[in-house]
Design a protein around this motif. Structure first.
Motif, PDB file in Angstrom:
ATOM      1  N   GLN A  70       0.835  -1.202   0.000  1.00 20.43           N
ATOM      2  CA  GLN A  70       0.000   0.000   0.000  1.00 20.43           C
ATOM      3  C   GLN A  70       0.873   1.256   0.000  1.00 20.43           C
ATOM      4  N   ILE A  71       0.370   2.292  -0.633  1.00 24.68           N
ATOM      5  CA  ILE A  71       1.102   3.559  -0.629  1.00 24.68           C
ATOM      6  C   ILE A  71       1.260   4.047   0.811  1.00 24.68           C
ATOM      7  N   TYR A  72       2.427   4.560   1.122  1.00 23.39           N
ATOM      8  CA  TYR A  72       2.788   4.986   2.479  1.00 23.39           C
ATOM      9  C   TYR A  72       2.545   3.856   3.492  1.00 23.39           C
ATOM     10  N   ASN A  73       2.667   2.629   2.997  1.00 26.59           N
ATOM     11  CA  ASN A  73       2.487   1.453   3.845  1.00 26.59           C
ATOM     12  C   ASN A  73       1.140   1.469   4.573  1.00 26.59           C
ATOM     13  N   GLY A  74       0.153   2.118   3.963  1.00 27.36           N
ATOM     14  CA  GLY A  74      -1.180   2.167   4.561  1.00 27.36           C
ATOM     15  C   GLY A  74      -1.382   3.329   5.522  1.00 27.36           C
ATOM     16  N   TYR A  75      -0.388   4.203   5.646  1.00 26.49           N
ATOM     17  CA  TYR A  75      -0.503   5.324   6.582  1.00 26.49           C
ATOM     18  C   TYR A  75      -0.744   6.656   5.866  1.00 26.49           C
ATOM     19  N   GLY A  76      -1.333   6.578   4.681  1.00 26.57           N
ATOM     20  CA  GLY A  76      -1.575   7.779   3.884  1.00 26.57           C
ATOM     21  C   GLY A  76      -2.415   8.826   4.597  1.00 26.57           C
ATOM     22  N   GLU A  77      -3.382   8.357   5.361  1.00 25.67           N
ATOM     23  CA  GLU A  77      -4.266   9.276   6.067  1.00 25.67           C
ATOM     24  C   GLU A  77      -3.470  10.237   6.956  1.00 25.67           C
ATOM     25  N   GLN A  78      -2.393   9.729   7.543  1.00 31.72           N
ATOM     26  CA  GLN A  78      -1.581  10.564   8.447  1.00 31.72           C
ATOM     27  C   GLN A  78      -0.481  11.344   7.723  1.00 31.72           C
ATOM     28  N   VAL A  79       0.001  10.809   6.600  1.00 27.38           N
ATOM     29  CA  VAL A  79       1.221  11.419   6.048  1.00 27.38           C
ATOM     30  C   VAL A  79       1.133  11.920   4.611  1.00 27.38           C
ATOM     31  N   ALA A  80       0.091  11.542   3.888  1.00 25.72           N
ATOM     32  CA  ALA A  80       0.044  11.912   2.464  1.00 25.72           C
ATOM     33  C   ALA A  80       0.175  13.427   2.275  1.00 25.72           C
ATOM     34  N   HIS A  81      -0.393  14.200   3.213  1.00 29.13           N
ATOM     35  CA  HIS A  81      -0.360  15.657   3.083  1.00 29.13           C
ATOM     36  C   HIS A  81       1.054  16.234   3.103  1.00 29.13           C
ATOM     37  N   LEU A  82       1.997  15.478   3.667  1.00 27.91           N
ATOM     38  CA  LEU A  82       3.380  15.962   3.739  1.00 27.91           C
ATOM     39  C   LEU A  82       4.011  16.078   2.356  1.00 27.91           C
ATOM     40  N   TYR A  83       3.442  15.332   1.415  1.00 30.32           N
ATOM     41  CA  TYR A  83       4.079  15.235   0.095  1.00 30.32           C
ATOM     42  C   TYR A  83       3.188  15.799  -1.007  1.00 30.32           C
ATOM     43  N   ARG A  84       2.197  16.538  -0.619  1.00 28.32           N
ATOM     44  CA  ARG A  84       1.268  17.110  -1.590  1.00 28.32           C
ATOM     45  C   ARG A  84       2.039  18.000  -2.564  1.00 28.32           C
ATOM     46  N   GLY A  85       1.775  17.787  -3.840  1.00 30.06           N
ATOM     47  CA  GLY A  85       2.433  18.609  -4.848  1.00 30.06           C
ATOM     48  C   GLY A  85       3.841  18.150  -5.203  1.00 30.06           C
ATOM     49  N   MET A  86       4.318  17.141  -4.500  1.00 31.33           N
ATOM     50  CA  MET A  86       5.668  16.644  -4.820  1.00 31.33           C
ATOM     51  C   MET A  86       5.592  15.511  -5.833  1.00 31.33           C
ATOM     52  N   ASP A  87       6.553  15.461  -6.736  1.00 36.86           N
ATOM     53  CA  ASP A  87       6.642  14.357  -7.676  1.00 36.86           C
ATOM     54  C   ASP A  87       7.314  13.175  -6.950  1.00 36.86           C
ATOM     55  N   LEU A  88       6.508  12.153  -6.655  1.00 37.42           N
ATOM     56  CA  LEU A  88       7.024  11.048  -5.846  1.00 37.42           C
ATOM     57  C   LEU A  88       8.024  10.183  -6.611  1.00 37.42           C
ATOM     58  N   ARG A  89       7.989  10.321  -7.950  1.00 34.91           N
ATOM     59  CA  ARG A  89       8.940   9.566  -8.756  1.00 34.91           C
ATOM     60  C   ARG A  89      10.323  10.237  -8.689  1.00 34.91           C
ATOM     61  N   GLU A  90      10.295  11.559  -8.660  1.00 35.53           N
ATOM     62  CA  GLU A  90      11.538  12.332  -8.509  1.00 35.53           C
ATOM     63  C   GLU A  90      12.068  12.193  -7.087  1.00 35.53           C
ATOM     64  N   ASN A  91      11.151  12.415  -6.125  1.00 36.02           N
ATOM     65  CA  ASN A  91      11.521  12.381  -4.711  1.00 36.02           C
ATOM     66  C   ASN A  91      11.215  11.013  -4.129  1.00 36.02           C
ATOM     67  N   PHE A  92      11.901   9.994  -4.626  1.00 38.83           N
ATOM     68  CA  PHE A  92      11.619   8.626  -4.193  1.00 38.83           C
ATOM     69  C   PHE A  92      12.298   8.323  -2.865  1.00 38.83           C
TER      70      PHE A  92
END
Lengths: 207, 314
Positions: free
Chosen positions: B292-314
């Motif tokens: 799962q994305i963010y190992n299932g902890y997206g609810e708590q942490v997804a906002h930290l990476y909003r607007g970031m390219d996750l492929r670039e910032n892997f």
């Protein structure tokens, strides 16, 4: 040791060696049934079968120089079996990947093999072993004549690919593949010295 | 905010939390009855240290791995590169006494005894999923305290954009460091907002008892939405920095291990897929589970990476 009859080789030595070669497989099978493969059983199976395939490739390559040094001629009769065991363990390694690792997710497998260099090179090594196994019989050897020798020179290339496959699968600490590479290097060096010497002797005879 | 369990896990496979938590009740009852000493020998090893731990609202209900799995299958190169090496080689390690040096961009740097942070009322149990970059996962009942609460005490200033953590470097105590398989000491880091998130903890215990050596004794980081190697072990130094810390695996192979290293099934490791994971503890003939994305902890942490390219910032 040198005076062992053909019969003894066929009916005593070969069966004993066969059982010995099968022992790692029997052990893994027994461990699989008895929860003995450790915390990550699939990883253990994959590593063990892969390593045994490489070990048997190198053991196969030991036969020729060992026979020359020891002058025990019947050793050559074990070479085919040892080579086939390398193929057997490589097959087990491949099956572990297809079945236990990927769980027959063919779409993913077909993406994985060309996309991941370490899997590509492992797969190529396995594919290259197939013609060697198929043409390992005496009948095939007779039928292919000189081509057989050329084809079976693949056995000098496959370990290189397998060792690269091993290195590329690791994150750090390349000690183990380095040891195998060193053994392979020594075996190849012994052969090249031998070839040089032969060429020199041939020249000397001509003069 | 209970993390939803993965849909592909049958409820029958999950250890009911009530059974697992019963041990606490049992401990309390035993203590009240004055039987603690006599029953002590009967208790499993993990049920001794902190009998009254708070539960965490972030606990997962996934099936918890056995103590044996968690303590005999470790990546802790300071004690050897094999998975079984830390279990074998860390037995001699003595993590007492232990100090942590805090430095860099903060108002209250200094050197602190581990005991300064081990206030019983701040400790809680957190059952977190752990996803290793190698493609396997476990569920681990840590005991620890909030990283954010700890860091706030040092009063980081406005230049503190990152937090850098360093593992002990002592070849005589950590035999794996005699070989330079990695560029010792091990260093990891977080962006300050990641560090101040509610999820990261400093773990000091496992299964209700003190942290076993092979799991990063006496104190380690646990960042459950990132690959396991971000959760640095046996920490001796914390430094607030303005620039992104040079982290060990990132320095070793920059194309393979990014600074962020968030669990993400859509971004593969260059050499292998991250789409699925082998669930440790499951029978080996079972297929792997979808990661799962963010190992299932997206609810708590997804906002930290909003607007970031996750492929670039892997």
């Amino acid at each position: 040791m040198k005076n062992i009859s053909n019969k003894q080789v066929s009916f005593l030595i070969k069966p004993v060696v066969f059982i010995l070669c099968l022992l790692p497989f029997i052990l893994l099978f027994w461990q699989a049934l008895n929860d003995g493969l450790g915390t990550n059983p699939v990883e253990t199976l994959s590593h063990e079968t892969g390593q045994w395939a490489l070990r048997f490739l190198l053991i196969t390559l030991v036969i020729t120089p060992l026979r020359r040094i020891s002058k025990i001629n019947w050793l050559i009769k074990l070479r085919r079996m040892l080579g086939l065991f390398a193929f057997f363990y490589a097959s087990m390694h491949f099956i572990t990947y297809i079945w236990l690792d990927q769980f027959f997710d063919w779409r993913e497998i077909l993406i994985d093999i060309p996309k991941r260099p370490f899997i590509t090179i492992g797969f190529v090594s396995f594919v290259l072993l197939i013609p060697l196994a198929v043409t390992s019989t005496r009948a095939m050897q007779r039928r292919l004549k000189k081509k057989w020798k050329v084809l079976h020179r693949l056995v000098y290339i496959i370990p290189v690919l397998v060792i690269v496959h091993f290195i590329w699968s690791l994150k750090a600490d390349y000690t183990e593949p380095f040891i195998y590479a060193a053994i392979f290097f020594i075996l190849m060096l012994m052969r090249s010295i031998r070839t040089e010497k032969k060429a020199y002797e041939k020249k000397a005879l001509q003069v | 905010m209970i993390i939803k369990q993965a849909s592909d896990i049958k409820p029958s496979e999950i250890t009911p939390k009530s059974i697992y938590l019963n041990r606490r009740k049992f401990m309390q009852q035993a203590a009240t009855a004055g039987l603690l000493l006599s029953v002590d020998a009967m208790l499993p090893a993990w049920a001794k240290k902190w009998p009254e731990l708070k539960n965490s609202p972030y606990d997962t209900t996934d099936k918890i791995n056995s103590f044996e799995d968690i303590t005999s299958y470790n990546n802790f190169y300071e004690f050897g590169t094999g998975k079984k090496d830390p279990h074998k080689n860390a037995t001699e390690f003595n993590p007492q006494p232990w100090t942590i040096t805090v430095e860099g961009e903060c108002a209250k740097p200094g050197t602190f005894d581990l005991e300064d942070f081990m206030k019983p009322d701040s400790l809680e149990e957190r059952i977190y999923r752990l996803r290793c970059v190698e493609g396997w996962s476990m569920v681990i009942p840590w005991v620890g305290f909030s990283l954010a609460d700890m860091l706030k005490k040092f009063e980081p200033n406005s230049r503190a954009k990152y937090v850098e953590f360093t593992t002990l470097f002592d070849k005589s105590r950590m035999p794996g460091q005699k070989r330079r398989v990695l560029n010792w000491p091990y260093v990891e880091g977080l962006r300050i907002d990641e560090a101040m998130n509610e999820l990261p903890i400093m773990a000091v215990g496992l299964y209700g008892d003190i942290l076993p050596n092979q799991n990063g004794a006496p104190i380690r980081l646990v960042v459950p939405w990132k690959y396991g190697f971000k959760s640095i072990k046996s920490i001796v130094k914390i430094r607030f920095t303005e620039t992104q810390p040079a982290t060990t695996w990132n320095q070793t192979a920059p194309k393979e291990y990014g600074f962020y290293s968030n669990v993400n099934p859509a971004v593969d490791h260059p050499r292998w897929s991250q789409k699925k994971e082998r669930v440790i503890g499951e029978p080996f003939w079972k297929p792997k589970r979808e990661t799962q994305i963010y190992n299932g902890y997206g609810e708590q942490v997804a906002h930290l990476y909003r607007g970031m390219d996750l492929r670039e910032n892997f």
